[in-house]
Design an enzyme around this catalytic site. Structure first.
Site, short mmCIF file in Angstrom:
data_model
loop_
_atom_site.label_atom_id
_atom_site.label_comp_id
_atom_site.label_asym_id
_atom_site.label_seq_id
_atom_site.Cartn_x
_atom_site.Cartn_y
_atom_site.Cartn_z
N ARG A 29 0.83 -1.21 0.00
CA ARG A 29 0.00 0.00 0.00
C ARG A 29 0.86 1.27 0.00
O ARG A 29 0.50 2.28 0.59
CB ARG A 29 -0.96 0.02 1.19
CG ARG A 29 -1.74 -1.29 1.39
CD ARG A 29 -2.79 -1.51 0.33
NE ARG A 29 -3.81 -0.51 0.30
CZ ARG A 29 -4.98 -0.58 0.94
NH1 ARG A 29 -5.27 -1.64 1.65
NH2 ARG A 29 -5.86 0.37 0.86
N ARG A 33 -2.84 6.96 1.13
CA ARG A 33 -3.29 8.13 1.90
C ARG A 33 -2.27 8.75 2.84
O ARG A 33 -2.48 9.84 3.33
CB ARG A 33 -4.55 7.76 2.68
CG ARG A 33 -5.76 7.63 1.78
CD ARG A 33 -6.98 7.26 2.56
NE ARG A 33 -6.84 5.92 3.10
CZ ARG A 33 -7.63 5.41 4.02
NH1 ARG A 33 -8.60 6.13 4.52
NH2 ARG A 33 -7.46 4.18 4.45
N ARG A 42 -6.33 13.27 -4.65
CA ARG A 42 -7.66 12.84 -4.21
C ARG A 42 -8.59 14.00 -3.88
O ARG A 42 -9.81 13.84 -3.87
CB ARG A 42 -7.52 11.89 -3.01
CG ARG A 42 -7.11 10.49 -3.42
CD ARG A 42 -8.30 9.67 -3.93
NE ARG A 42 -9.11 9.25 -2.81
CZ ARG A 42 -10.27 9.78 -2.46
NH1 ARG A 42 -10.78 10.76 -3.17
NH2 ARG A 42 -10.93 9.33 -1.42
N ASP A 78 -7.30 -1.29 -6.98
CA ASP A 78 -7.81 -1.90 -5.76
C ASP A 78 -8.26 -3.33 -6.07
O ASP A 78 -8.60 -3.64 -7.21
CB ASP A 78 -8.99 -1.12 -5.17
CG ASP A 78 -9.31 -1.59 -3.75
OD1 ASP A 78 -8.60 -1.16 -2.82
OD2 ASP A 78 -10.22 -2.41 -3.59
N TYR A 153 -15.49 -10.12 0.51
CA TYR A 153 -16.12 -8.81 0.29
C TYR A 153 -17.47 -8.93 -0.40
O TYR A 153 -18.42 -8.22 -0.08
CB TYR A 153 -15.20 -7.88 -0.50
CG TYR A 153 -14.17 -7.22 0.38
CD1 TYR A 153 -14.52 -6.19 1.24
CD2 TYR A 153 -12.86 -7.67 0.40
CE1 TYR A 153 -13.59 -5.60 2.08
CE2 TYR A 153 -11.92 -7.08 1.23
CZ TYR A 153 -12.29 -6.05 2.06
OH TYR A 153 -11.38 -5.47 2.90
O1 CP3 Z 1 -0.21 -1.01 -2.68
C1 CP3 Z 1 -0.48 -0.01 -3.37
O2 CP3 Z 1 0.10 1.08 -3.19
C2 CP3 Z 1 -1.45 -0.14 -4.51
C3 CP3 Z 1 -2.80 0.21 -4.20
C4 CP3 Z 1 -3.75 -0.67 -3.40
C5 CP3 Z 1 -4.96 -0.16 -2.90
N1 CP3 Z 1 -5.67 -1.19 -2.35
C6 CP3 Z 1 -5.38 1.26 -2.98
C7 CP3 Z 1 -6.43 1.78 -2.09
C8 CP3 Z 1 -3.71 -2.04 -3.09
C9 CP3 Z 1 -2.63 -3.08 -3.36
C10 CP3 Z 1 -4.93 -2.35 -2.43
C11 CP3 Z 1 -5.28 -3.70 -1.97
C12 CP3 Z 1 -6.44 -3.89 -1.09
N2 CP3 Z 1 -7.63 -3.22 -1.10
C13 CP3 Z 1 -6.52 -4.89 -0.10
C14 CP3 Z 1 -5.46 -5.94 0.17
C15 CP3 Z 1 -4.34 -5.44 0.99
C16 CP3 Z 1 -4.68 -5.18 2.41
O3 CP3 Z 1 -4.46 -4.04 2.86
O4 CP3 Z 1 -5.14 -6.11 3.09
C17 CP3 Z 1 -7.78 -4.78 0.52
C18 CP3 Z 1 -8.30 -5.63 1.65
C19 CP3 Z 1 -8.48 -3.72 -0.12
C20 CP3 Z 1 -9.87 -3.26 0.14
C21 CP3 Z 1 -9.92 -1.83 0.49
N3 CP3 Z 1 -9.78 -0.79 -0.41
C22 CP3 Z 1 -10.12 -1.24 1.77
C23 CP3 Z 1 -10.33 -2.02 3.04
C24 CP3 Z 1 -10.09 0.16 1.61
C25 CP3 Z 1 -10.35 1.25 2.62
C26 CP3 Z 1 -9.37 1.42 3.67
C27 CP3 Z 1 -7.93 1.33 3.25
O5 CP3 Z 1 -7.32 0.30 3.58
O6 CP3 Z 1 -7.38 2.23 2.59
C28 CP3 Z 1 -9.83 0.41 0.24
C29 CP3 Z 1 -9.69 1.73 -0.39
C30 CP3 Z 1 -8.34 2.02 -0.94
N4 CP3 Z 1 -7.61 1.18 -1.73
C31 CP3 Z 1 -7.62 3.23 -0.76
C32 CP3 Z 1 -6.42 3.09 -1.48
C33 CP3 Z 1 -5.34 4.12 -1.64
C34 CP3 Z 1 -8.09 4.47 0.02
C35 CP3 Z 1 -9.08 5.20 -0.81
C36 CP3 Z 1 -8.94 6.69 -0.64
O7 CP3 Z 1 -8.04 7.29 -1.24
O8 CP3 Z 1 -9.79 7.28 0.05
#
Ligand code: CP3
Length: 369
Positions: A29, A33, A42, A78, A153
């Protein structure tokens, strides 16, 4: 040959368990953020628009490469991006929310297996654009959610505390559960294979929720479906004459970590709940290990970050002290270790702490030439 030029990149060599001059490092990740430059984008564009606009996805993917000096880039997207193509509407606020979770056989029957080229062409365009903008600096990792985590999910409709809906489906109507997992596996197999054909140089499955399952159930509901995806991606990779490392990350896998060697992954990611030397003793030497600093360590002091990073590096070498009692001084690079956090970096993390982590790994594993 430019398509071959990246094959000897440090990160890819470590994935293949080849000798390395220092331990490669990237951060799960890493685009997100905690970075002010991400938040600035964003403010102007919503999350899904960032995922669906190749120029924005490319810009965000490259942000941590420039700021942190990591050894790999990961596609900005995502794990739930394929859902609309399956016929499921999802919103991010910022946590994902589904208006209509998949709960019964009829819901599962209404799902489609999308062709990634038709429903997510922007992801493939982003991969091509990122490869060209990276210009061979570091390899690009493509990724998807593992079938079990995606199904979690789909059934829960978002996050959960007890995961009663998805576990209720697994154990109350396992035929329907297996049908759903099969659909997720086919979807992800196509989605991740297309990323590889578009230029992703490693392919990672995030099985964040596999740790909900015990050792028998993970072998029934999670690992066989991840294995199916990897077999398809391996075939796609060989079809283009590449050897793309396959990375499997599961959260909370200490109860069954050895089973992760049975699914065709080249690299197994582990969280911080077990030390790397204990993990190595259980998985053997056929796979590389990725991990596993507790992400909350980055909320601590600079001295703590350096000390704990060294602890992880020493544990990777099979030396004790993985819990943080590491002596100062260079460690050298372990074979088959990619440094990472044990889960995604938290939004509260100061960016200069992430930078310090990358610098520390570099400094303590570099072999003087
Ligand atoms: O790694 C990276 O930099 C690439 C981007 C990436 C995102 N999501 C961007 C994102 C990756 C690899 C993911 C994977 C992801 N998404 C997972 C698996 C990894 C893990 O953390 O367990 C999961 C479970 C998700 C589902 C998800 N998407 C959640 C739970 C959330 C909200 C909370 C959070 O963890 O950020 C997201 C939204 C999301 N995905 C954001 C980002 C940057 C935040 C959205 C925003 O900008 O408001």
């Amino acid at each position: 040959m430019s398509s071959q030029a990246g094959q000897d990149a440090l990160f890819l060599r470590a994935c293949r368990r080849e000798p390395v001059e220092r331990t490669p490092v990237w951060i799960m990740r890493q685009a997100g953020r905690y970075l002010p430059e991400y938040r600035a984008i964003r403010e102007r564009h919503d999350f899904l628009k960032c995922c669906r606009t190749p120029e924005l996805a490319a810009e965000i993917t490259l942000q941590p490469v420039a700021r942190l000096g990591v050894d790999a880039a990961i596609l900005f997207s995502d794990i739930l991006v394929p859902l609309p193509g399956m016929g499921v509407h999802v919103e991010f606020n910022p946590a994902p929310q589904l208006a209509h979770p998949v709960r019964c056989a009829a819901d599962v029957a209404s799902l489609r297996v999308p062709d990634a080229r038709e429903t997510t062409p922007y992801v493939l365009d982003a991969v091509r654009l990122i490869r060209s903008q990276l210009g061979g600096r570091v390899p690009l990792i493509g990724f998807a959610g593992a079938p079990f985590t995606m199904a979690t999910y789909l059934v829960e409709g978002g996050g959960s505390k007890s995961f009663a809906a998805v576990k209720g489906l697994l154990f109350g109507d396992s035929r329907t559960a297996h049908r759903l997992l099969g659909i997720c596996a086919e979807t992800v197999a196509s989605y991740l294979s297309e990323q590889v054909k578009a230029g992703a140089q490693a392919a990672m499955l995030f099985d964040t929720w596999a740790g909900l399952l015990g050792p028998d159930d993970v072998r029934t509901f999670a690992l066989p479906y991840a294995q199916r995806v990897f077999a398809a991606v391996r075939e796609a990779s060989e079809g283009i004459g590449a050897h793309v490392p396959l990375i499997y990350y599961a959260g909370d896998s200490a109860g069954w970590i050895e089973a992760c060697t049975e699914i065709g992954a080249d690299v197994v990611g582990i969280d911080w709940r077990m030390s790397l030397d204990a993990a190595r003793a259980r998985v053997g030497t056929a796979v590389a290990l990725q991990g596993n600093l507790d992400p909350t360590i980055l909320l601590g002091s600079r001295a703590l970050i350096q000390q704990r990073a060294r602890g992880v590096l020493r544990a990777a070498l099979g030396e004790s002290g993985g819990e943080g009692g590491a002596a100062p001084g260079p460690t050298g690079a372990a074979t088959g270790h990619i440094f990472n956090l044990g889960h995604g970096i938290l939004p509260q993390t100061p960016p200069d702490h992430a930078r310090l982590l990358v610098d520390t790994v570099r400094q303590y594993t570099e072999t003087p030439s």
